[in-house]
Design an enzyme around this catalytic site. Structure first.
Site, mmCIF file in Angstrom:
data_model
loop_
_atom_site.group_PDB
_atom_site.id
_atom_site.type_symbol
_atom_site.label_atom_id
_atom_site.label_comp_id
_atom_site.label_asym_id
_atom_site.label_seq_id
_atom_site.Cartn_x
_atom_site.Cartn_y
_atom_site.Cartn_z
ATOM 1 N N ARG A 110 19.392 -40.263 41.223
ATOM 2 C CA ARG A 110 19.880 -40.686 39.898
ATOM 3 C C ARG A 110 21.376 -40.981 39.872
ATOM 4 O O ARG A 110 21.990 -40.931 38.805
ATOM 5 C CB ARG A 110 19.530 -39.660 38.830
ATOM 6 C CG ARG A 110 18.037 -39.411 38.659
ATOM 7 C CD ARG A 110 17.711 -38.703 37.359
ATOM 8 N NE ARG A 110 16.291 -38.360 37.310
ATOM 9 C CZ ARG A 110 15.796 -37.180 37.704
ATOM 10 N NH1 ARG A 110 16.601 -36.247 38.140
ATOM 11 N NH2 ARG A 110 14.502 -36.953 37.622
ATOM 12 N N LYS A 146 27.357 -55.021 38.210
ATOM 13 C CA LYS A 146 25.980 -55.524 38.196
ATOM 14 C C LYS A 146 25.380 -55.276 39.564
ATOM 15 O O LYS A 146 25.884 -55.765 40.570
ATOM 16 C CB LYS A 146 25.949 -57.025 37.884
ATOM 17 C CG LYS A 146 25.977 -57.341 36.405
ATOM 18 C CD LYS A 146 25.555 -58.785 36.154
ATOM 19 C CE LYS A 146 25.609 -59.135 34.680
ATOM 20 N NZ LYS A 146 25.215 -60.544 34.429
ATOM 21 N N GLU A 176 32.309 -69.946 42.708
ATOM 22 C CA GLU A 176 32.504 -68.925 41.672
ATOM 23 C C GLU A 176 33.955 -68.898 41.183
ATOM 24 O O GLU A 176 34.226 -68.535 40.032
ATOM 25 C CB GLU A 176 32.067 -67.540 42.171
ATOM 26 C CG GLU A 176 30.569 -67.420 42.492
ATOM 27 C CD GLU A 176 29.654 -67.175 41.273
ATOM 28 O OE1 GLU A 176 30.134 -67.267 40.126
ATOM 29 O OE2 GLU A 176 28.449 -66.906 41.480
ATOM 30 N N LYS A 225 37.569 -61.721 35.286
ATOM 31 C CA LYS A 225 36.322 -60.968 35.236
ATOM 32 C C LYS A 225 36.553 -59.578 34.645
ATOM 33 O O LYS A 225 35.755 -59.091 33.823
ATOM 34 C CB LYS A 225 35.692 -60.857 36.630
ATOM 35 C CG LYS A 225 34.357 -60.135 36.577
ATOM 36 C CD LYS A 225 33.359 -60.612 37.587
ATOM 37 C CE LYS A 225 32.008 -59.963 37.322
ATOM 38 N NZ LYS A 225 31.006 -60.292 38.329
ATOM 39 N N GLU A 261 26.713 -56.737 28.991
ATOM 40 C CA GLU A 261 26.260 -58.081 28.625
ATOM 41 C C GLU A 261 25.492 -58.094 27.307
ATOM 42 O O GLU A 261 24.364 -58.584 27.211
ATOM 43 C CB GLU A 261 25.411 -58.689 29.758
ATOM 44 C CG GLU A 261 25.321 -60.208 29.639
ATOM 45 C CD GLU A 261 24.854 -60.877 30.928
ATOM 46 O OE1 GLU A 261 25.335 -60.505 32.010
ATOM 47 O OE2 GLU A 261 24.023 -61.789 30.832
ATOM 48 N N ARG A 320 29.906 -61.250 27.970
ATOM 49 C CA ARG A 320 29.801 -61.251 29.427
ATOM 50 C C ARG A 320 28.906 -62.362 29.961
ATOM 51 O O ARG A 320 29.056 -62.799 31.105
ATOM 52 C CB ARG A 320 29.294 -59.880 29.922
ATOM 53 C CG ARG A 320 29.247 -59.802 31.436
ATOM 54 C CD ARG A 320 28.986 -58.400 31.967
ATOM 55 N NE ARG A 320 28.954 -58.454 33.416
ATOM 56 C CZ ARG A 320 29.108 -57.429 34.226
ATOM 57 N NH1 ARG A 320 29.302 -56.235 33.732
ATOM 58 N NH2 ARG A 320 29.072 -57.581 35.537
ATOM 59 N N ASN A 365 27.923 -66.278 33.569
ATOM 60 C CA ASN A 365 26.735 -66.877 34.164
ATOM 61 C C ASN A 365 26.707 -68.400 34.043
ATOM 62 O O ASN A 365 25.656 -69.017 34.226
ATOM 63 C CB ASN A 365 25.481 -66.280 33.531
ATOM 64 C CG ASN A 365 25.040 -65.038 34.263
ATOM 65 O OD1 ASN A 365 24.957 -65.030 35.478
ATOM 66 N ND2 ASN A 365 24.787 -63.985 33.519
ATOM 67 N N HIS A 391 24.520 -70.559 36.258
ATOM 68 C CA HIS A 391 23.566 -69.662 36.918
ATOM 69 C C HIS A 391 22.124 -69.860 36.465
ATOM 70 O O HIS A 391 21.201 -69.475 37.180
ATOM 71 C CB HIS A 391 23.970 -68.201 36.700
ATOM 72 C CG HIS A 391 25.145 -67.779 37.546
ATOM 73 N ND1 HIS A 391 26.365 -68.408 37.503
ATOM 74 C CD2 HIS A 391 25.278 -66.789 38.471
ATOM 75 C CE1 HIS A 391 27.200 -67.819 38.354
ATOM 76 N NE2 HIS A 391 26.559 -66.835 38.954
ATOM 77 N N HIS A 405 19.919 -70.098 39.509
ATOM 78 C CA HIS A 405 18.869 -69.144 39.884
ATOM 79 C C HIS A 405 17.523 -69.841 40.086
ATOM 80 O O HIS A 405 16.752 -69.471 40.975
ATOM 81 C CB HIS A 405 18.731 -68.059 38.811
ATOM 82 C CG HIS A 405 19.833 -67.041 38.839
ATOM 83 N ND1 HIS A 405 20.021 -66.117 37.845
ATOM 84 C CD2 HIS A 405 20.805 -66.810 39.759
ATOM 85 C CE1 HIS A 405 21.066 -65.352 38.140
ATOM 86 N NE2 HIS A 405 21.559 -65.757 39.294
ATOM 87 N N HIS A 410 23.864 -68.785 47.207
ATOM 88 C CA HIS A 410 24.018 -68.580 45.777
ATOM 89 C C HIS A 410 25.126 -69.471 45.199
ATOM 90 O O HIS A 410 24.936 -70.137 44.173
ATOM 91 C CB HIS A 410 24.317 -67.104 45.509
ATOM 92 C CG HIS A 410 24.604 -66.791 44.073
ATOM 93 N ND1 HIS A 410 23.669 -66.934 43.071
ATOM 94 C CD2 HIS A 410 25.741 -66.342 43.459
ATOM 95 C CE1 HIS A 410 24.203 -66.588 41.911
ATOM 96 N NE2 HIS A 410 25.458 -66.224 42.120
#
Lengths: 364, 364
Positions: free
Chosen positions: A124, A146, A188, A230, A240, A244, A248, A251, A255, A268
């Site tokens: 955890r 993330k 990026e 960032k 997010e 935030r 993306n 993206h 994606h 990517h």
């Protein structure tokens, strides 16, 4: 010894942390000062990066931790999955490593995301440090907490928001980065201009040649400015809930391209680069930016040696892949649109408009 | 309609939530008021509970959510693993359910822990509601945000701290609970006495017969008082930096028994019951409590129809299993010891003392 640039991510509950940026940080004992105490550290890396930097990091950490293990995973986006992640858990449990153990992510975005997810979930939660060795990881994926793995049905679908205790971007590690990956990282960096900083976009245009030839001072500035933007966004919206999402930009289509072609086919950053061109066109058709802006972004991306035309996946397949995007809601595909240079927002976009853009750019 | 008992878990950042306890809550529309809005809800349950309560819950939720799906997993601790969890992810992704989707955990501790972990990690976090249908889940596992799955090398080794948005304990669901599971739930209720509330221990002793015969008023009080104690502890130490560990009284040996026999052989509550007897003996040998307390606890546990003698796993094997316990640190096995009735603490205990207790109780 030159002092590193430091960017701080402001977060509540004592979770704020430093991004340290500089040449040679991997070899400096000051880099490890103030990290959580533990009896063991585990370096998670991949088989490409391990022979280059794992031993140097291991030697450094051996001065801090009584025991330092190295787990090297196979390299590539196609291994960002549960069975590969489980190799980290197997090691931790076979060696009975406790919940103070500190994980170090040594590698690019895949290693950072996976190690972060392992740290988020092992017992955890154990602390972890990001040591990004690719430009893309240094300017984006290592920062902001993330973490994720892919699922056959979608990229980064299983993960957690879980912050590292430090990010250490050693610019010297970029020396060994293949050109293709350097360019993917530039995608990026370029992203931060349109969404947040018009002057930074100008600067990138003016200095692209120097960045491509790996001028270290220019890279240092590009990494720092990217991290500043960032950090500012993540500090305002860690999970997010709203703002935030602008990170993306490019993206949603990116994606879909990655999943549609099979993970690892395009990098990517390459998929995001192409996605930005199409998202800019969408922004134009929605009336936010002039056609000249679309051309300007396309030209910059092309000069960076990045793709501006999507693969021929078929329009319906693309739409289907976008509907499982994490930003989608109640079946609506939502896009980060540029509302003016340096300003972005998240908006639902009708399927037929997306389909038209996909078709016109050759995805159909 | 009787109003439910409400216990509130105080947590920062707007994450506090209500535990509602009462008979018939599953059939009352008030139970669902104020939950997060979404276009879809998914009930995660198991094949034993589904025929009993899934349709009733589905009908209720259909008044709140446009779409309500049911995913029924195989029943039992031996299915608390990644492949089974992945069936939930497969469903969510195949149906393209978005990151506002609300998950409902309908079942016992295994379903609650797994659904919670699915909620913690699907798209980096969706809201979830606990609807515990076993006594053990109502008094312990559904409350406090510990989510997890097992790994072949250890119980609950992969998980997250992730809080539900509500817990709904319908006492009527206990009507269908097998006797063996009722008794297993009593083990966790008994636990709260020695660690936090001497008067509650007295009360349990006085009312054990009524609890075993399922007197609803007595069960209601036992569930509420257990949740109050747990809420108080979790509110002070959500992520088990210290105090919260006392809730693991009996669990160090308990987990070793479960893992050693193979998950599902003994119920979790049975293993914890036996673990409490041995941990009480350890506390006595460390000089904290008199032998009379050990006998008192053993007698209560025996009267509850729970095991007081561990299986013959072998001392070395037990120690080995305990070294991967999440509370272990730098190789030291740490135990929750009773320092006086109603007062507990976490302490490292030397291997030879643990070995002596294991041997004397027949584990060797």
């Amino acid at each position: 010894m030159q002092l590193p640039d430091v960017v701080r991510i402001p977060l509540p509950e004592g979770r704020d942390y430093e991004i340290r940026i500089g040449a040679g940080l991997l070899g400096q004992s000051a880099s490890w000062a103030g990290l959580p105490r533990a009896s063991a550290a585990v370096i998670v890396t991949n088989e490409t990066v391990a022979p280059l930097y794992a031993e140097r990091l291991r030697e450094q950490l051996a001065a801090v931790y009584a025991r330092v293990d190295v787990v090297a995973l196979p390299d590539g986006e196609s291994f960002k999955d549960w069975p590969t992640l489980n190799r980290v858990f197997d090691h931790l449990l076979q060696e009975a490593l406790d919940r103070k153990t500190v994980l170090f992510a040594l590698g690019g975005g895949v290693i950072g995301d996976m190690t972060g997810f392992a740290a988020a979930t092992y017992m955890r939660g154990v602390p972890f440090v990001q040591v990004p060795t690719t430009l893309l990881a240094q300017v984006d994926s290592s920062v902001g907490g993330k973490t994720a793995i892919n699922h056959p049905l979608g990229k980064n679908m299983l993960g957690a928001f879980y912050q590292p205790v430090r990010v250490l971007a050693d610019l010297d590690t970029l020396d060994t980065l293949p050109d293709r990956e350097l360019r993917a990282g530039l995608a990026e960096i370029i992203k931060y201009g349109p969404i947040a900083d018009a002057a930074f976009l100008d600067w990138i245009e003016d200095n692209l040649a120097g960045l491509l030839s790996r001028d270290k001072a220019l890279l240092a500035y590009a990494v720092r400015r990217s991290c500043e933007i960032k950090a500012d966004v993540v500090g305002q919206d860690e999970r997010e809930q709203g703002l935030r999402a602008i990170l993306n930009f490019g993206h949603t289509i990116g994606h879909a391209i990655e999943a549609g072609l099979g993970y690892g086919e395009w990098l990517h950053g390459e998929a995001v680069a192409c996605g930005m061109v199409l998202a800019a066109d969408l922004s134009c058709r929605l009336g936010f930016v002039p056609q000249a802006f679309v051309e300007r972004l396309r030209s910059l991306i092309q000069r960076a040696g990045l793709p501006v035309q999507p693969p021929q996946l078929g329009v319906e397949r693309c739409l289907q892949l976008m509907r499982v995007d994490k930003k989608a809601e109640a079946g609506d595909i939502r896009f980060v649109v540029i509302e003016g240079v340096g300003c972005a927002g998240l908006r639902p976009v009708p399927d037929d408009l997306i389909a038209a853009v996909l078709r016109d750019h050759g995805a159909g």
